[in-house]
Scaffold this motif. Sequence first.
Motif, PDB file in Angstrom:
ATOM      1  N   GLU A  71     -23.556  11.796  -7.727  1.00 33.59           N
ATOM      2  CA  GLU A  71     -24.852  11.676  -7.040  1.00 33.59           C
ATOM      3  C   GLU A  71     -24.704  10.935  -5.715  1.00 33.59           C
ATOM      4  O   GLU A  71     -25.352  11.278  -4.718  1.00 33.59           O
ATOM      5  CB  GLU A  71     -25.860  10.966  -7.940  1.00 33.59           C
ATOM      6  CG  GLU A  71     -26.386  11.846  -9.062  1.00 33.59           C
ATOM      7  CD  GLU A  71     -27.230  11.086 -10.076  1.00 33.59           C
ATOM      8  OE1 GLU A  71     -27.397   9.850  -9.922  1.00 33.59           O
ATOM      9  OE2 GLU A  71     -27.719  11.724 -11.033  1.00 33.59           O
ATOM     10  N   ILE A  72     -23.844   9.933  -5.683  1.00 30.75           N
ATOM     11  CA  ILE A  72     -23.596   9.199  -4.430  1.00 30.75           C
ATOM     12  C   ILE A  72     -22.962  10.123  -3.397  1.00 30.75           C
ATOM     13  O   ILE A  72     -23.360  10.147  -2.229  1.00 30.75           O
ATOM     14  CB  ILE A  72     -22.685   7.969  -4.694  1.00 30.75           C
ATOM     15  CG1 ILE A  72     -23.444   6.917  -5.516  1.00 30.75           C
ATOM     16  CG2 ILE A  72     -22.188   7.364  -3.378  1.00 30.75           C
ATOM     17  CD1 ILE A  72     -22.577   5.760  -5.991  1.00 30.75           C
ATOM     18  N   TYR A  73     -21.983  10.920  -3.834  1.00 26.61           N
ATOM     19  CA  TYR A  73     -21.328  11.853  -2.917  1.00 26.61           C
ATOM     20  C   TYR A  73     -22.307  12.902  -2.403  1.00 26.61           C
ATOM     21  O   TYR A  73     -22.345  13.207  -1.204  1.00 26.61           O
ATOM     22  CB  TYR A  73     -20.149  12.547  -3.615  1.00 26.61           C
ATOM     23  CG  TYR A  73     -18.932  11.666  -3.819  1.00 26.61           C
ATOM     24  CD1 TYR A  73     -18.697  10.552  -3.038  1.00 26.61           C
ATOM     25  CD2 TYR A  73     -17.995  11.976  -4.802  1.00 26.61           C
ATOM     26  CE1 TYR A  73     -17.578   9.767  -3.225  1.00 26.61           C
ATOM     27  CE2 TYR A  73     -16.859  11.187  -4.999  1.00 26.61           C
ATOM     28  CZ  TYR A  73     -16.668  10.081  -4.196  1.00 26.61           C
ATOM     29  OH  TYR A  73     -15.552   9.308  -4.361  1.00 26.61           O
ATOM     30  N   GLU A  88     -12.766  -1.089   1.057  1.00 20.82           N
ATOM     31  CA  GLU A  88     -11.681  -0.142   1.325  1.00 20.82           C
ATOM     32  C   GLU A  88     -12.135   0.828   2.400  1.00 20.82           C
ATOM     33  O   GLU A  88     -13.328   0.920   2.713  1.00 20.82           O
ATOM     34  CB  GLU A  88     -11.295   0.635   0.061  1.00 20.82           C
ATOM     35  CG  GLU A  88     -10.497  -0.157  -0.951  1.00 20.82           C
ATOM     36  CD  GLU A  88      -9.078  -0.491  -0.501  1.00 20.82           C
ATOM     37  OE1 GLU A  88      -8.665  -0.017   0.581  1.00 20.82           O
ATOM     38  OE2 GLU A  88      -8.385  -1.210  -1.232  1.00 20.82           O
ATOM     39  N   CYS A  89     -11.171   1.562   2.965  1.00 23.12           N
ATOM     40  CA  CYS A  89     -11.523   2.592   3.941  1.00 23.12           C
ATOM     41  C   CYS A  89     -10.659   3.832   3.711  1.00 23.12           C
ATOM     42  O   CYS A  89      -9.598   3.762   3.081  1.00 23.12           O
ATOM     43  CB  CYS A  89     -11.372   2.089   5.373  1.00 23.12           C
ATOM     44  SG  CYS A  89      -9.702   1.612   5.816  1.00 23.12           S
ATOM     45  N   TYR A  90     -11.133   4.955   4.251  1.00 22.67           N
ATOM     46  CA  TYR A  90     -10.500   6.258   3.999  1.00 22.67           C
ATOM     47  C   TYR A  90     -10.507   7.044   5.303  1.00 22.67           C
ATOM     48  O   TYR A  90     -11.544   7.167   5.950  1.00 22.67           O
ATOM     49  CB  TYR A  90     -11.309   6.987   2.921  1.00 22.67           C
ATOM     50  CG  TYR A  90     -10.720   8.288   2.424  1.00 22.67           C
ATOM     51  CD1 TYR A  90     -10.173   8.371   1.156  1.00 22.67           C
ATOM     52  CD2 TYR A  90     -10.740   9.449   3.201  1.00 22.67           C
ATOM     53  CE1 TYR A  90      -9.647   9.574   0.671  1.00 22.67           C
ATOM     54  CE2 TYR A  90     -10.219  10.644   2.730  1.00 22.67           C
ATOM     55  CZ  TYR A  90      -9.680  10.701   1.465  1.00 22.67           C
ATOM     56  OH  TYR A  90      -9.169  11.881   0.991  1.00 22.67           O
ATOM     57  N   GLY A  91      -9.326   7.563   5.690  1.00 23.15           N
ATOM     58  CA  GLY A  91      -9.222   8.284   6.959  1.00 23.15           C
ATOM     59  C   GLY A  91      -8.572   9.651   6.820  1.00 23.15           C
ATOM     60  O   GLY A  91      -8.322  10.131   5.713  1.00 23.15           O
ATOM     61  N   ARG A  92      -8.301  10.289   7.973  1.00 20.66           N
ATOM     62  CA  ARG A  92      -7.659  11.606   8.013  1.00 20.66           C
ATOM     63  C   ARG A  92      -6.285  11.478   8.655  1.00 20.66           C
ATOM     64  O   ARG A  92      -6.080  10.651   9.535  1.00 20.66           O
ATOM     65  CB  ARG A  92      -8.465  12.586   8.883  1.00 20.66           C
ATOM     66  CG  ARG A  92      -9.837  12.922   8.412  1.00 20.66           C
ATOM     67  CD  ARG A  92     -10.467  13.933   9.377  1.00 20.66           C
ATOM     68  NE  ARG A  92     -11.829  14.279   9.003  1.00 20.66           N
ATOM     69  CZ  ARG A  92     -12.903  13.646   9.420  1.00 20.66           C
ATOM     70  NH1 ARG A  92     -12.783  12.622  10.247  1.00 20.66           N
ATOM     71  NH2 ARG A  92     -14.101  14.038   9.043  1.00 20.66           N
ATOM     72  N   TYR A  93      -5.357  12.358   8.238  1.00 15.73           N
ATOM     73  CA  TYR A  93      -4.043  12.410   8.890  1.00 15.73           C
ATOM     74  C   TYR A  93      -3.614  13.861   8.988  1.00 15.73           C
ATOM     75  O   TYR A  93      -3.394  14.518   7.971  1.00 15.73           O
ATOM     76  CB  TYR A  93      -2.999  11.602   8.097  1.00 15.73           C
ATOM     77  CG  TYR A  93      -1.730  11.354   8.883  1.00 15.73           C
ATOM     78  CD1 TYR A  93      -1.526  10.138   9.536  1.00 15.73           C
ATOM     79  CD2 TYR A  93      -0.753  12.337   8.999  1.00 15.73           C
ATOM     80  CE1 TYR A  93      -0.371   9.909  10.271  1.00 15.73           C
ATOM     81  CE2 TYR A  93       0.395  12.124   9.742  1.00 15.73           C
ATOM     82  CZ  TYR A  93       0.580  10.908  10.368  1.00 15.73           C
ATOM     83  OH  TYR A  93       1.716  10.688  11.117  1.00 15.73           O
ATOM     84  N   LYS A  94      -3.496  14.341  10.225  1.00 22.58           N
ATOM     85  CA  LYS A  94      -3.023  15.707  10.442  1.00 22.58           C
ATOM     86  C   LYS A  94      -1.505  15.704  10.337  1.00 22.58           C
ATOM     87  O   LYS A  94      -0.812  15.144  11.171  1.00 22.58           O
ATOM     88  CB  LYS A  94      -3.455  16.232  11.812  1.00 22.58           C
ATOM     89  CG  LYS A  94      -3.045  17.679  12.053  1.00 22.58           C
ATOM     90  CD  LYS A  94      -3.506  18.164  13.419  1.00 22.58           C
ATOM     91  CE  LYS A  94      -3.078  19.606  13.656  1.00 22.58           C
ATOM     92  NZ  LYS A  94      -3.488  20.079  15.003  1.00 22.58           N
ATOM     93  N   LEU A  95      -1.009  16.326   9.282  1.00 22.17           N
ATOM     94  CA  LEU A  95       0.433  16.366   9.031  1.00 22.17           C
ATOM     95  C   LEU A  95       0.964  17.756   9.354  1.00 22.17           C
ATOM     96  O   LEU A  95       0.592  18.734   8.713  1.00 22.17           O
ATOM     97  CB  LEU A  95       0.702  16.020   7.558  1.00 22.17           C
ATOM     98  CG  LEU A  95       2.165  15.890   7.150  1.00 22.17           C
ATOM     99  CD1 LEU A  95       2.800  14.666   7.798  1.00 22.17           C
ATOM    100  CD2 LEU A  95       2.287  15.804   5.625  1.00 22.17           C
ATOM    101  N   GLU A  96       1.818  17.839  10.350  1.00 17.38           N
ATOM    102  CA  GLU A  96       2.372  19.128  10.768  1.00 17.38           C
ATOM    103  C   GLU A  96       3.407  19.646   9.782  1.00 17.38           C
ATOM    104  O   GLU A  96       3.408  20.816   9.407  1.00 17.38           O
ATOM    105  CB  GLU A  96       3.014  18.988  12.165  1.00 17.38           C
ATOM    106  CG  GLU A  96       2.067  18.528  13.264  1.00 17.38           C
ATOM    107  CD  GLU A  96       1.190  19.645  13.784  1.00 17.38           C
ATOM    108  OE1 GLU A  96       1.382  20.788  13.367  1.00 17.38           O
ATOM    109  OE2 GLU A  96       0.302  19.357  14.612  1.00 17.38           O
ATOM    110  N   PHE A 116     -17.490   3.817  -1.134  1.00 13.97           N
ATOM    111  CA  PHE A 116     -17.007   2.435  -1.021  1.00 13.97           C
ATOM    112  C   PHE A 116     -18.134   1.501  -0.581  1.00 13.97           C
ATOM    113  O   PHE A 116     -18.309   0.412  -1.132  1.00 13.97           O
ATOM    114  CB  PHE A 116     -15.845   2.349  -0.021  1.00 13.97           C
ATOM    115  CG  PHE A 116     -14.550   2.957  -0.501  1.00 13.97           C
ATOM    116  CD1 PHE A 116     -14.162   2.857  -1.829  1.00 13.97           C
ATOM    117  CD2 PHE A 116     -13.707   3.616   0.389  1.00 13.97           C
ATOM    118  CE1 PHE A 116     -12.956   3.403  -2.276  1.00 13.97           C
ATOM    119  CE2 PHE A 116     -12.506   4.168  -0.044  1.00 13.97           C
ATOM    120  CZ  PHE A 116     -12.140   4.058  -1.373  1.00 13.97           C
ATOM    121  N   LYS A 117     -18.902   1.940   0.410  1.00 13.00           N
ATOM    122  CA  LYS A 117     -20.000   1.123   0.929  1.00 13.00           C
ATOM    123  C   LYS A 117     -21.065   0.884  -0.138  1.00 13.00           C
ATOM    124  O   LYS A 117     -21.513  -0.251  -0.355  1.00 13.00           O
ATOM    125  CB  LYS A 117     -20.616   1.802   2.157  1.00 13.00           C
ATOM    126  CG  LYS A 117     -21.721   0.999   2.818  1.00 13.00           C
ATOM    127  CD  LYS A 117     -22.264   1.741   4.030  1.00 13.00           C
ATOM    128  CE  LYS A 117     -23.406   0.949   4.669  1.00 13.00           C
ATOM    129  NZ  LYS A 117     -23.987   1.672   5.834  1.00 13.00           N
TER     130      LYS A 117
END
Length: 255
Positions: free
Chosen positions: A248-250, A29-37, A22-23
């Motif tokens: 390549e960016i990744y 935009e932004c991308y995060g984590r979610y711990k789903l039980e 994204f940068k």
Amino acid sequence: MFLIFGNPVSHSKSPLMHNYFFKKSNIKECYGRYKLENGEEIIDKFKELKIKGANVTVPHKEHAFKLADEVRGIAKEIGAVNTLVEENGKVIGYNTDAPGFLEAVKEFEYESVLIIGAGGTAKALSLVFPNAHILNRSEGRLQYFRNKGLKSFTWDEFKTNSYDLIINTTSAGLSDDNYPAPQNILKELFSKAKYAVDVIYGKETPFLKLAKQYNLKTKTGLDMLVYQGVLAMELFLGKELDKKKTAEIYFEILR
């Protein structure tokens, strides 16, 4: 806003790679984590958080498949979803694992394949490796593969064969020092194989360490992560990307 659902999820590098993309691409935009039980809550949580898209990792890929408002593409055959996208108020499920993995091993020369494990990732890979054999600890999940005509074995009934490519799709070694199958079976397999790939990334698992002792060419799940991520990003943005440049960016941020 995008994120990844999983349990565990703290190890995931998806936020690092997608936020870097994204940068570099000047996308706000932004991308995060979610711990789903509880995987049964995945679609309700997606809608509650009002996100645009999400990746899904273990152990929730099959929950995502069952609960998505609609499932498209090869995910319908696989029975597992690793990418969710919001579209006109609906949550649509896709699977980018299988094509991502094929891209990751494109330089390998192999004929026979053994997949260890019988979960969502194994189902995805069995679609692109239609002649693969499946090895799993228990009988329960093997029926899916047998219904599709794939030779499948539990540890107890397995008679070691010769395979060029051996793939671990289980979580063994992710947060422990376990092997995905008994050591005696793995040692015999590795003595005849050419390649070993673990879908786990970010560490060298006991599975890969043992494979290296037999001089096999090995890969972690990093390449698979990147290429399935590129395909997922196309779904998130709703447009085709230059796959090579995006990869390549990744790799730039991950290596």
